[in-house]
Scaffold this motif. Structure first.
Motif, PDB file in Angstrom:
ATOM      1  N   UNK A 145     -10.041 -26.487  -1.828  1.00  0.00           N
ATOM      2  CA  UNK A 145      -9.066 -26.633  -2.908  1.00  0.00           C
ATOM      3  C   UNK A 145      -8.166 -27.824  -2.584  1.00  0.00           C
ATOM      4  N   UNK A 146      -8.017 -28.723  -3.558  1.00  0.00           N
ATOM      5  CA  UNK A 146      -7.078 -29.832  -3.417  1.00  0.00           C
ATOM      6  C   UNK A 146      -5.839 -29.495  -4.223  1.00  0.00           C
ATOM      7  N   UNK A 147      -4.715 -29.523  -3.577  1.00  0.00           N
ATOM      8  CA  UNK A 147      -3.461 -29.192  -4.242  1.00  0.00           C
ATOM      9  C   UNK A 147      -2.413 -30.220  -3.850  1.00  0.00           C
ATOM     10  N   UNK A 148      -1.212 -30.048  -4.337  1.00  0.00           N
ATOM     11  CA  UNK A 148      -0.175 -31.005  -3.989  1.00  0.00           C
ATOM     12  C   UNK A 148       1.083 -30.811  -4.794  1.00  0.00           C
ATOM     13  N   UNK A 149       2.017 -31.736  -4.623  1.00  0.00           N
ATOM     14  CA  UNK A 149       3.258 -31.689  -5.392  1.00  0.00           C
ATOM     15  C   UNK A 149       3.799 -33.104  -5.545  1.00  0.00           C
ATOM     16  N   UNK A 150       4.720 -33.263  -6.475  1.00  0.00           N
ATOM     17  CA  UNK A 150       5.348 -34.579  -6.640  1.00  0.00           C
ATOM     18  C   UNK A 150       6.860 -34.409  -6.700  1.00  0.00           C
TER      19      UNK A 150
END
Length: 443
Positions: A57-62
């Protein structure tokens, strides 16, 4: 950031990453429609990975501070519940093209090798050139496909491709929006033509854009261009053998040709690669035409609760003779529908009105498949003579309808009529012509 004007990035940034990864032939990427539901909630990547049936799973935030935008991406191994990769990109919000270039480069160089994919060269056709056009494209991603919002998205994307006519993903997105509008609007022919033109433009710019090639396959099949649809599906499958979308595209063509067993195999291939994609839902039609009602229900459940799923489930239950269950499901349907009304045992007067509406809709539809489906419904509710013209027109539009018509319970009342034998022969000839073409043009 507290800035609502940046909310669209919650969907736009993942779409950028997914598009980049989709060019790797060794990876099966879950479609954006499936993953976008996680954008509005705190979630556990391991649980999400299990729900989606994926290895990683590729996830993230900005984070936005003033005009600065900081994007952090992470890749999580689902089975081991461990972090595989992490990277942070910083840039100005007003320079989203540069940000996209950097995200794409980092994903290609750093993430792809860890996922087992080879390094990729830049796909120049997918690079935007105009900041305003790219901003409009990103914002359109977050807009729903319901009728009114869809029109808003069309306006944004038309403006986007006007400013930057060489950005293939924007043309592909516009093609899909036109396709939805053809389903909703009063001029479906114009919608179909616009959708096909937009997909053709996207493919001319980027032949590897699977979303555009699949839209072309569906459009050609639904316009009765069965041989051309097969050519496009075969080319897409040859180019993208590990793409579930390519397998589904082939299943669509084979269903229209009446090759139900082959269509089902392609559906199973798509499902094995992407077991939660509601886009495979129409595979249920091939299965209920084969009288495999249990498997048809499995594919309907991919889109459980939707209006389409409820209607399809009613059709299956009526074919099984489970009228009471069909009536219960029909209660969940909105609008006026012939099979719903039959399941609910509405009056003969209402059935007659709905039969007339259904017949008119099917005859004016560009797509031949509704003609076959409505023909069965008309035969079921006691209008067998109305079914024959629809069956004939479906076959004439290269929806071969054979051998489904031989076993479809809804057509049981018309199979003994003299007109049926002629239509059956036409269906067989339709399929033979397709098989001859396929044999001659086999890749």
């Amino acid at each position: 950031s507290g800035d609502s004007s940046a909310d669209y990035l919650r969907l736009a940034l993942p779409d950028t990453v997914a598009t980049t990864l989709s060019y790797s032939p060794s990876l099966a990427i879950r479609p954006f429609a499936q993953t976008s539901r996680y954008a509005n909630q705190a979630f556990d990547p391991q649980k999400a990975g299990q729900e989606l049936g994926v290895a990683d799973v590729i996830t993230g935030h900005f984070l936005q501070e003033g005009d600065q935008l900081q994007v952090t991406l992470e890749a999580v191994d689902v089975a081991g519940n461990k972090l595989l990769w992490r990277d942070t990109i910083t840039g100005r919000k007003q320079e989203m093209i540069s940000m996209q270039d950097e995200i794409t480069a980092r994903v290609r160089r750093g993430l792809l090798p860890l996922l087992g994919g080879p390094p990729m060269e830049d796909q120049s056709a997918t690079r935007p050139k105009n900041e305003e056009a790219y901003d409009l494209f990103l914002r359109s991603v977050a807009i729903s496909h319901d009728p009114q919002p869809n029109l808003q998205a069309i306006q944004m994307l038309e403006r986007s491709v006007g400013l930057d006519p060489n950005y293939a993903p924007a043309w592909a997105a516009l093609s899909l929006r036109y396709y939805y509008d053809a389903s909703y609007g009063s001029d479906p022919m114009a919608g179909y033509q616009k959708s096909e033109a937009a997909s053709a433009r996207a493919l001319a710019l980027d032949p590897d854009l699977v979303t555009a090639s699949n839209r072309m396959i569906v459009l050609k099949a639904e316009r009765g261009e069965l041989n051309a649809a097969y050519d496009a599906a075969a080319a897409s499958l040859a180019r993208h053998p590990t793409s579930p979308e390519a397998h589904f595209g082939m299943s669509y063509v084979l269903r229209y040709a009446g090759l139900l067993e082959e269509s089902a195999k392609e559906c199973e291939a798509a499902l094995a690669m992407d077991p939660t994609n509601y886009g495979w839902r129409s595979c249920a039609i091939a299965y209920y035409q084969m009288s495999n009602y249990a498997r048809a229900k499995d594919f309907i459940r991919l889109d459980a609760g939707s209006e389409w799923a409820n209607g399809a489930l009613v059709d299956v239950l009526l074919r099984e003779g489970k009228d009471q269950e069909a009536a219960e499901v029909a209660k969940r349907m909105s609008g006026r529908d012939l099979s719903k009304a039959f399941a609910e045992k509405r009056s003969r007067t209402e059935l007659a009105e709905l039969a007339q509406d259904a017949e008119k809709y099917a005859l004016t539809s560009i797509d031949p498949e509704p003609k076959y489906i409505v023909a069965g419904n008309l035969a079921l509710v006691g209008y067998p003579q109305k079914a024959f013209p629809l069956l004939r027109r479906a076959i004439e539009q290269n929806y071969c309808s054979y051998p489904a018509m031989d076993t479809d319970p809804l057509l049981a009342g018309v199979r003994a009529m003299p007109e049926f034998a002629e239509l059956r022969q036409l269906g067989m000839e339709c399929q033979k012509k397709f098989l001859a073409y396929r044999a001659q043009h086999a890749r």
